[in-house]
Design a protein around this motif. Structure first.
Motif: not given
Length: 53
Positions: A13-18, A43-44, A49-53
């Motif tokens: 999740s962090y990798a995709f966010g970065v 942004v979506l 990703l942040r919401f699912v995490e």
């Protein structure tokens, strides 16, 4: 075992966010409408990703 799985999920999740955050700097096509559309998509993705995490 659950801790290891949770750790891997957090890392992915962090990798995709970065990755999404870094993509902002790649959109400089000269077409403002296209740039805005791509940034909105990123942004979506980051939000989901942040919401699912």
């Amino acid at each position: 075992m659950k801790s290891n799985q949770q750790s891997m999920t957090s890392r992915v999740s962090y990798a995709f966010g970065v990755f999404g955050n870094d993509l902002f700097y790649l959109f400089n096509s000269g077409n403002a409408a296209q740039n805005d559309k791509m940034i909105s998509s990123i942004v979506l993705i980051i939000f989901l990703l942040r919401f699912v995490e």
